[in-house]
Design an enzyme around this catalytic site. Sequence first.
Site, PDB file in Angstrom:
ATOM      1  N   ARG A  62     -29.406 -27.009 -42.177  1.00  0.00           N
ATOM      2  CA  ARG A  62     -29.934 -27.109 -40.813  1.00  0.00           C
ATOM      3  C   ARG A  62     -29.010 -26.305 -39.907  1.00  0.00           C
ATOM      4  O   ARG A  62     -27.979 -25.810 -40.333  1.00  0.00           O
ATOM      5  CB  ARG A  62     -30.121 -28.543 -40.348  1.00  0.00           C
ATOM      6  CG  ARG A  62     -29.205 -29.593 -40.849  1.00  0.00           C
ATOM      7  CD  ARG A  62     -27.770 -29.386 -40.485  1.00  0.00           C
ATOM      8  NE  ARG A  62     -27.603 -29.246 -39.037  1.00  0.00           N
ATOM      9  CZ  ARG A  62     -26.540 -28.732 -38.452  1.00  0.00           C
ATOM     10  NH1 ARG A  62     -25.530 -28.259 -39.173  1.00  0.00           N
ATOM     11  NH2 ARG A  62     -26.437 -28.648 -37.152  1.00  0.00           N
ATOM     12  N   GLY A  63     -29.428 -26.186 -38.636  1.00  0.00           N
ATOM     13  CA  GLY A  63     -28.695 -25.324 -37.712  1.00  0.00           C
ATOM     14  C   GLY A  63     -29.419 -23.995 -37.639  1.00  0.00           C
ATOM     15  O   GLY A  63     -29.668 -23.364 -38.673  1.00  0.00           O
ATOM     16  N   ALA A  64     -29.787 -23.586 -36.424  1.00  0.00           N
ATOM     17  CA  ALA A  64     -30.677 -22.436 -36.269  1.00  0.00           C
ATOM     18  C   ALA A  64     -30.207 -21.191 -37.035  1.00  0.00           C
ATOM     19  O   ALA A  64     -30.981 -20.610 -37.813  1.00  0.00           O
ATOM     20  CB  ALA A  64     -30.879 -22.131 -34.776  1.00  0.00           C
TER      21      ALA A  64
ATOM     22  N   ARG B 216     -40.054 -25.434 -39.960  1.00  0.00           N
ATOM     23  CA  ARG B 216     -39.574 -26.066 -38.729  1.00  0.00           C
ATOM     24  C   ARG B 216     -39.985 -25.195 -37.537  1.00  0.00           C
ATOM     25  O   ARG B 216     -39.830 -23.979 -37.580  1.00  0.00           O
ATOM     26  CB  ARG B 216     -38.054 -26.268 -38.778  1.00  0.00           C
ATOM     27  CG  ARG B 216     -37.668 -27.173 -39.980  1.00  0.00           C
ATOM     28  CD  ARG B 216     -36.299 -27.777 -39.859  1.00  0.00           C
ATOM     29  NE  ARG B 216     -36.157 -28.575 -38.672  1.00  0.00           N
ATOM     30  CZ  ARG B 216     -34.973 -28.941 -38.172  1.00  0.00           C
ATOM     31  NH1 ARG B 216     -33.868 -28.567 -38.763  1.00  0.00           N
ATOM     32  NH2 ARG B 216     -34.913 -29.673 -37.089  1.00  0.00           N
TER      33      ARG B 216
ATOM     34  N   ASP C  54     -31.083 -23.731 -30.303  1.00  0.00           N
ATOM     35  CA  ASP C  54     -32.122 -23.458 -31.290  1.00  0.00           C
ATOM     36  C   ASP C  54     -33.101 -22.396 -30.808  1.00  0.00           C
ATOM     37  O   ASP C  54     -33.712 -21.688 -31.598  1.00  0.00           O
ATOM     38  CB  ASP C  54     -32.861 -24.744 -31.664  1.00  0.00           C
ATOM     39  CG  ASP C  54     -31.945 -25.650 -32.472  1.00  0.00           C
ATOM     40  OD1 ASP C  54     -31.152 -26.381 -31.861  1.00  0.00           O
ATOM     41  OD2 ASP C  54     -31.977 -25.570 -33.708  1.00  0.00           O
TER      42      ASP C  54
END
Lengths: 335, 335
Positions: free
Chosen positions: A53-55, A87, A226
């Site tokens: 995760r994490g842009a 996502r 994000d």
Amino acid sequence: VSRFDLDEMIAPLKYENGVLHLLDQLRLPTEERWVPCKTYEEVARAIKDMIVRGAPAIGCAAAYGVAIGARQKAPLDEVCKTLAATRPTAVNLFWAIDRMKRLGTTDAAALEREAIAIHDEDIAACLAIGEHGAPLLPEGTVLTHCNAGALATGGYGTALGVIRSAHRAGKKIRVYADETRPFLQGARLTAWELLKSGIDTTLITDNMAAHLMKRGEIQSVIVGADRIAASGDTANKIGTYSVALAAREHDVPFFVAAPRSTVDLKTPTGAEIPIEERAAIEVTRIGDREIAPRAVKVKNPGFDVTPARFIAAIVTEAGVARAPFEGALERLIKG
Amino acid sequence: VSRFDLDEMIAPLKYENGVLHLLDQLRLPTEERWVPCKTYEEVARAIKDMIVRGAPAIGCAAAYGVAIGARQKAPLDEVCKTLAATRPTAVNLFWAIDRMKRLGTTDAAALEREAIAIHDEDIAACLAIGEHGAPLLPEGTVLTHCNAGALATGGYGTALGVIRSAHRAGKKIRVYADETRPFLQGARLTAWELLKSGIDTTLITDNMAAHLMKRGEIQSVIVGADRIAASGDTANKIGTYSVALAAREHDVPFFVAAPRSTVDLKTPTGAEIPIEERAAIEVTRIGDREIAPRAVKVKNPGFDVTPARFIAAIVTEAGVARAPFEGALERLIKG
């Protein structure tokens, strides 16, 4: 800071012999387990389930996913569509997939080289963000929300990259880390990686930040992003907006750190950023422990939007943008 | 609403034959277990460990604790000192112990009658708070933080009493319940008791409230209080201040509901209210699940103070006080 130092550092993903290995961010900090993804479907599932995760890290993972799809000889349109459907909020995902597409080839080796380039450039961007951002942080305590660290990027981190660079430059910086419900990225990931980097870190629950600002215990805030709209409005992990409101009330400067790939000039303002709604179970359970009655309804928006007017500066690898952001961001992106 | 209706309702404590039975609020909502306290030391331990919590309920429990101490023939000064040393912020604790002391007797039966009177009056106060407060709530969604419900009082609740009375009066009221980290009173207790009362309730994490207000999804906020200073500054569960900041930003009225025993005219402003610092483990563990690295430092203030200027009205059993609170509160308390 050089790439050499990073060899010993935290990385959320490694690509070797056609396999993308992801450090399982669901199991940290109690277990350091690597998940091998041998198919693009496995990469898509890992993004959806937040193993990665994490842009910026999602962007890197998706790029490798496209290369893996090419090795599988799967139709590239199908590969890209599957990866893009994981996502909705982080724009780096779409940016990375578009860049892979624009290469205009189905050659696996060429796509692999491009994915590695995206990953390398992301680490380089984080290092540059750190250099540009470090002078902004006043000495004292900086608050961060969620995890915009090595684990959220190719390595080093955006918001935590700025903190790392300030720390390496000898600034006296302590960190308050919001635990960041419901997914607890702050408690599980930010605390873990800052401790590894030897940075003085104190964990708090999200609802303590305003109280600590009122007591004068926080000198600045820095978070990742994000998606940043052309106006400077910034989508980031749910709770960021609440921190921004408190920071403004207490005259604490609020900074955003993100690579240029997070800025989406095609999104005019925050109102146009889609906000992902995630599963109720993330709120009602922690691990296998039920913390709420089963019958209760739940809201679980994954992100919120902080209006540009609450943001003192946006730090990118190309430099620092300040309000009014509209012109400044466009110059940085295109410059 | 009459006492008759309450017989079927939720109660956090029952006193029978010299034993105080406490509904174990650490085990809700997954288990409804009653803990019998046969000594004043057991009552003190239960308050400290938060088997019973909520300012008015703590006051009732402490009053019964004094009566139990008298049955044990323990020195009453010692009994009162032990009970008063359990938790520092909620003023109802000290108020109830003082009232028991002022009776000027060591006769167990007389002290028992006084404790029962304190308990009965608290329920009556909650019913009156509900009646006074219900007209204030606009139809739509009301946000509450922590648990100021039946479980936090002798029964019926303060903030949740107002919601219950509005609901019974036929108002269309939905509730957003903040989960309220670290202790999760909202997820575990508020959601549980509102579902039991058939009130439409949606659980959110604390950091979502500001985002939902920005989207126009919240029409009012109502919370309880642990101590209200003469100025109207209100100490309540950590995170309340953050909610108040967001409410002001979005022109959402912010109400406080509490019995007069929560108002402490001897405390001039919020600055003089002591804030309890609780154990790190409440933040780093949920149940037996570790959610943060063991080495991380933690802050865990149990309460924060919301300045009077953010509060639209304070609802007590004697009526509603509005800003400026200083004169209004004193008139209500002494009137």
